[in-house]
Design a protein around this motif. Structure first.
Motif, PDB file in Angstrom:
ATOM      1  N   GLU A   1      25.336  10.470 -44.103  1.00  0.00           N
ATOM      2  CA  GLU A   1      26.013  11.282 -43.152  1.00  0.00           C
ATOM      3  C   GLU A   1      24.884  11.568 -42.018  1.00  0.00           C
ATOM      4  OE1 GLU A   1      28.201  12.820 -40.876  1.00  0.00           O
ATOM      5  OE2 GLU A   1      28.812  12.152 -42.770  1.00  0.00           O
ATOM      6  N   TRP A   2      25.044  11.114 -40.809  1.00  0.00           N
ATOM      7  CA  TRP A   2      24.127  11.036 -39.762  1.00  0.00           C
ATOM      8  C   TRP A   2      24.716  12.133 -38.743  1.00  0.00           C
ATOM      9  CZ3 TRP A   2      23.122   6.354 -36.413  1.00  0.00           C
ATOM     10  CH2 TRP A   2      22.000   6.461 -35.242  1.00  0.00           C
ATOM     11  N   ASN A   3      24.039  13.268 -38.552  1.00  0.00           N
ATOM     12  CA  ASN A   3      24.453  14.236 -37.578  1.00  0.00           C
ATOM     13  C   ASN A   3      23.595  14.302 -36.256  1.00  0.00           C
ATOM     14  OD1 ASN A   3      25.061  16.432 -35.970  1.00  0.00           O
ATOM     15  ND2 ASN A   3      26.085  17.617 -37.695  1.00  0.00           N
ATOM     16  N   VAL A   4      23.924  13.362 -35.296  1.00  0.00           N
ATOM     17  CA  VAL A   4      23.136  13.605 -34.137  1.00  0.00           C
ATOM     18  C   VAL A   4      22.693  14.841 -33.443  1.00  0.00           C
ATOM     19  CG1 VAL A   4      22.539  12.335 -31.724  1.00  0.00           C
ATOM     20  CG2 VAL A   4      23.916  11.169 -33.727  1.00  0.00           C
ATOM     21  N   LEU A   5      23.733  15.830 -33.590  1.00  0.00           N
ATOM     22  CA  LEU A   5      23.360  16.860 -32.902  1.00  0.00           C
ATOM     23  C   LEU A   5      22.458  17.984 -33.528  1.00  0.00           C
ATOM     24  CD1 LEU A   5      27.145  17.805 -31.714  1.00  0.00           C
ATOM     25  CD2 LEU A   5      25.085  16.774 -30.623  1.00  0.00           C
ATOM     26  N   ALA A   6      22.555  17.618 -34.878  1.00  0.00           N
ATOM     27  CA  ALA A   6      21.403  18.717 -35.820  1.00  0.00           C
ATOM     28  C   ALA A   6      20.381  17.850 -36.101  1.00  0.00           C
ATOM     29  CB  ALA A   6      22.170  18.927 -37.394  1.00  0.00           C
ATOM     30  N   ASN A   7      20.322  16.448 -35.657  1.00  0.00           N
ATOM     31  CA  ASN A   7      19.007  15.548 -36.113  1.00  0.00           C
ATOM     32  C   ASN A   7      18.899  15.625 -37.729  1.00  0.00           C
ATOM     33  OD1 ASN A   7      17.007  13.882 -35.327  1.00  0.00           O
ATOM     34  ND2 ASN A   7      15.550  15.222 -35.245  1.00  0.00           N
ATOM     35  N   THR A   8      20.043  15.021 -38.220  1.00  0.00           N
ATOM     36  CA  THR A   8      19.995  15.052 -39.830  1.00  0.00           C
ATOM     37  C   THR A   8      20.537  13.631 -40.071  1.00  0.00           C
ATOM     38  OG1 THR A   8      21.933  16.067 -40.145  1.00  0.00           O
ATOM     39  CG2 THR A   8      20.047  17.414 -40.191  1.00  0.00           C
ATOM     40  N   PHE A   9      19.729  13.291 -41.327  1.00  0.00           N
ATOM     41  CA  PHE A   9      20.169  11.920 -41.708  1.00  0.00           C
ATOM     42  C   PHE A   9      20.042  11.771 -43.382  1.00  0.00           C
ATOM     43  CE2 PHE A   9      19.623   7.225 -42.520  1.00  0.00           C
ATOM     44  CZ  PHE A   9      20.804   6.737 -41.982  1.00  0.00           C
ATOM     45  N   ASN A  10      20.983  12.233 -43.908  1.00  0.00           N
ATOM     46  CA  ASN A  10      21.111  12.396 -45.331  1.00  0.00           C
ATOM     47  C   ASN A  10      21.780  11.522 -46.177  1.00  0.00           C
ATOM     48  OD1 ASN A  10      19.727  14.945 -44.854  1.00  0.00           O
ATOM     49  ND2 ASN A  10      21.885  15.862 -44.376  1.00  0.00           N
ATOM     50  N   TYR A  11      21.531  10.919 -47.117  1.00  0.00           N
ATOM     51  CA  TYR A  11      21.994   9.944 -48.147  1.00  0.00           C
ATOM     52  C   TYR A  11      23.098  10.598 -48.936  1.00  0.00           C
ATOM     53  CZ  TYR A  11      22.629   6.300 -51.841  1.00  0.00           C
ATOM     54  OH  TYR A  11      23.019   5.554 -52.600  1.00  0.00           O
ATOM     55  N   THR A  12      24.201   9.932 -48.877  1.00  0.00           N
ATOM     56  CA  THR A  12      25.301  10.584 -49.589  1.00  0.00           C
ATOM     57  C   THR A  12      26.145   9.539 -50.612  1.00  0.00           C
ATOM     58  OG1 THR A  12      26.941   9.820 -47.651  1.00  0.00           O
ATOM     59  CG2 THR A  12      26.062  12.179 -47.613  1.00  0.00           C
TER      60      THR A  12
ATOM     61  N   TYR B   1      40.480   4.824 -33.542  1.00  0.00           N
ATOM     62  CA  TYR B   1      40.287   5.831 -34.519  1.00  0.00           C
ATOM     63  C   TYR B   1      38.790   6.024 -35.146  1.00  0.00           C
ATOM     64  CZ  TYR B   1      40.940   8.625 -38.716  1.00  0.00           C
ATOM     65  OH  TYR B   1      40.809   9.878 -39.824  1.00  0.00           O
ATOM     66  N   LEU B   2      38.192   4.637 -35.131  1.00  0.00           N
ATOM     67  CA  LEU B   2      36.803   4.586 -35.273  1.00  0.00           C
ATOM     68  C   LEU B   2      35.988   5.138 -34.334  1.00  0.00           C
ATOM     69  CD1 LEU B   2      35.113   1.279 -36.348  1.00  0.00           C
ATOM     70  CD2 LEU B   2      33.870   2.543 -34.864  1.00  0.00           C
ATOM     71  N   TYR B   3      36.224   4.990 -32.994  1.00  0.00           N
ATOM     72  CA  TYR B   3      35.546   5.473 -31.944  1.00  0.00           C
ATOM     73  C   TYR B   3      35.780   7.197 -32.198  1.00  0.00           C
ATOM     74  CZ  TYR B   3      35.240   7.638 -27.090  1.00  0.00           C
ATOM     75  OH  TYR B   3      35.280   8.227 -26.086  1.00  0.00           O
TER      76      TYR B   3
ATOM     77  N   PHE C   1      32.081   8.932 -32.235  1.00  0.00           N
ATOM     78  CA  PHE C   1      31.438   9.427 -30.913  1.00  0.00           C
ATOM     79  C   PHE C   1      32.466  10.562 -30.351  1.00  0.00           C
ATOM     80  CE2 PHE C   1      30.850   4.452 -31.248  1.00  0.00           C
ATOM     81  CZ  PHE C   1      29.359   4.584 -31.135  1.00  0.00           C
ATOM     82  N   GLN C   2      33.572  11.092 -30.880  1.00  0.00           N
ATOM     83  CA  GLN C   2      34.140  12.409 -30.308  1.00  0.00           C
ATOM     84  C   GLN C   2      33.679  13.349 -31.503  1.00  0.00           C
ATOM     85  OE1 GLN C   2      37.924  11.682 -29.499  1.00  0.00           O
ATOM     86  NE2 GLN C   2      37.870  10.646 -27.699  1.00  0.00           N
ATOM     87  N   PHE C   3      34.032  13.068 -32.570  1.00  0.00           N
ATOM     88  CA  PHE C   3      33.702  14.036 -33.723  1.00  0.00           C
ATOM     89  C   PHE C   3      32.226  13.956 -34.407  1.00  0.00           C
ATOM     90  CE2 PHE C   3      38.411  13.286 -34.423  1.00  0.00           C
ATOM     91  CZ  PHE C   3      38.602  13.905 -33.421  1.00  0.00           C
ATOM     92  N   HIS C   4      31.272  13.021 -34.073  1.00  0.00           N
ATOM     93  CA  HIS C   4      30.117  12.670 -34.414  1.00  0.00           C
ATOM     94  C   HIS C   4      29.921  12.406 -35.908  1.00  0.00           C
ATOM     95  CE1 HIS C   4      28.835  13.649 -30.401  1.00  0.00           C
ATOM     96  NE2 HIS C   4      29.525  14.911 -30.340  1.00  0.00           N
ATOM     97  N   PHE C   5      31.024  11.880 -36.557  1.00  0.00           N
ATOM     98  CA  PHE C   5      30.866  11.501 -37.996  1.00  0.00           C
ATOM     99  C   PHE C   5      30.308  10.099 -38.130  1.00  0.00           C
ATOM    100  CE2 PHE C   5      34.452  14.778 -38.646  1.00  0.00           C
ATOM    101  CZ  PHE C   5      33.583  15.667 -38.891  1.00  0.00           C
ATOM    102  N   PHE C   6      29.222   9.911 -37.843  1.00  0.00           N
ATOM    103  CA  PHE C   6      28.703   8.254 -37.393  1.00  0.00           C
ATOM    104  C   PHE C   6      28.691   7.527 -38.987  1.00  0.00           C
ATOM    105  CE2 PHE C   6      26.825  10.395 -33.682  1.00  0.00           C
ATOM    106  CZ  PHE C   6      27.257   9.383 -32.835  1.00  0.00           C
ATOM    107  N   GLY C   7      28.352   8.449 -39.971  1.00  0.00           N
ATOM    108  CA  GLY C   7      28.573   7.997 -41.308  1.00  0.00           C
ATOM    109  C   GLY C   7      30.014   7.459 -41.648  1.00  0.00           C
TER     110      GLY C   7
END
Length: 301
Positions: free
Chosen positions: A49-60, A257-259, A263-269
């Motif tokens: 789960e990669w949150n660019v705004l919070a600068n977190t990258f956690n294994y899920t 939907y992927l976009y 890139f809109q909801f920032h759910f990169f994972g």
């Protein structure tokens, strides 16, 4: 001894192999850099789960894949994707083959019509879509022409059925010229002797087309079907410019939907997981079509 060993190692076969590898090295490096490596990275990101705004990258782990199975919007998105792809492929290939047959004539000025039908292929995709967006507005050019004929046109891009039809038609008109050129080249390679023999036997034109033309151009039909299906599953700009996936999710195809998720909801994972799903769908469809070639494609010996 050393020189003899060196000469024995660099045999003619090995020198030829080394030269071959050097020739394919640039393309191989491009495939690894721009295809295989990004694909591996997308799979790696789908496990996080990669949150660019919070600068977190956690294994899920498989959490994103569980979300994929439980996503209430995904069935509607896949349905819209299937409807769009089916409509696009059937209309594009049918129209392209019809145009190719009509333009495969030795008539004066026929090259002008071939150029006209092919010209949209080289037009900027975004510019083409923006122009059609203006034409399809409630008070746009299409409804203006219908009103001149006494018909009140719908709001093409704001009603679910007409919105899907609109984006399909816009995409078909944009790329039908490419398939038309491929079909035209295939038609011109069919030997005239086959048609002459068929005419002597009294075969009508439609039977000639079904028994001679279609089998002879079947390799091109396979190629264009693969290209068109893969292209239909990757359409993004037309949806983004014309409908933004609406109304509702009626035109929200999988790529859009992927976009949205990435890139809109920032759910990169989760967006990476949807990318894996898209890759699997494209790979399965391409493999299925390739297997069908043994039954539907005629190869001249």
């Amino acid at each position: 001894m050393s020189a003899g060993h060196k000469t024995q190692f660099w045999t003619i076969a090995r020198r030829d192999s080394a030269a071959g590898y050097l020739f394919i090295a640039p393309q191989l490096a491009g495939i690894v850099t721009f295809v295989l490596l990004p694909l591996c990275l997308v799979f790696w990101y789908s496990l996080h789960e990669w949150n660019v705004l919070a600068n977190t990258f956690n294994y899920t782990g498989a959490q994103n894949y569980r979300m994929l199975l439980e996503d209430p919007s995904l069935p509607a998105v896949l349905g819209s994707t299937a409807l769009f792809s089916l409509g696009l492929v059937v209309l594009n290939m049918s129209l392209a083959l019809l145009l190719a047959v009509l333009l495969n004539q030795k008539l004066r000025g026929i090259a002008v019509f071939r150029t006209l039908f092919f010209s949209p292929v080289v037009v900027s995709l975004v510019a083409w879509t923006i122009v059609w967006g203006f034409l399809l507005q409630k008070n746009g050019g299409i409804n203006g022409m219908l009103l001149f004929l006494g018909i009140e046109g719908p709001n093409w891009l704001r009603e679910p059925v007409t919105a899907m039809i609109s984006v399909i038609v816009v995409q078909v008109f944009k790329n039908v010229g490419l398939n038309m050129i491929l079909f035209l080249a295939a038609l011109q390679s069919v030997p005239n002797e086959l048609y002459e023999a068929a005419r002597i036997d009294g075969a009508p034109p439609f039977k000639q087309f079904r028994r001679i033309t279609l089998p002879m151009i079947s390799p091109t039909i396979l190629l264009t079907s693969i290209i068109t299906i893969v292209g239909s599953l990757q359409v993004f700009a037309q949806i983004a410019v014309l409908t933004q996936g609406g109304p509702g999710v009626s035109t929200t195809v999988l790529v859009y939907y992927l976009y949205q998720q990435a890139f809109q909801f920032h759910f990169f994972g989760y967006g990476s997981t949807l990318s894996i799903l898209l890759f699997v769908i494209v790979a399965c469809l391409t493999f299925a079509q390739w297997q069908l070639r043994k039954r539907i494609v005629f190869y001249e010996n």
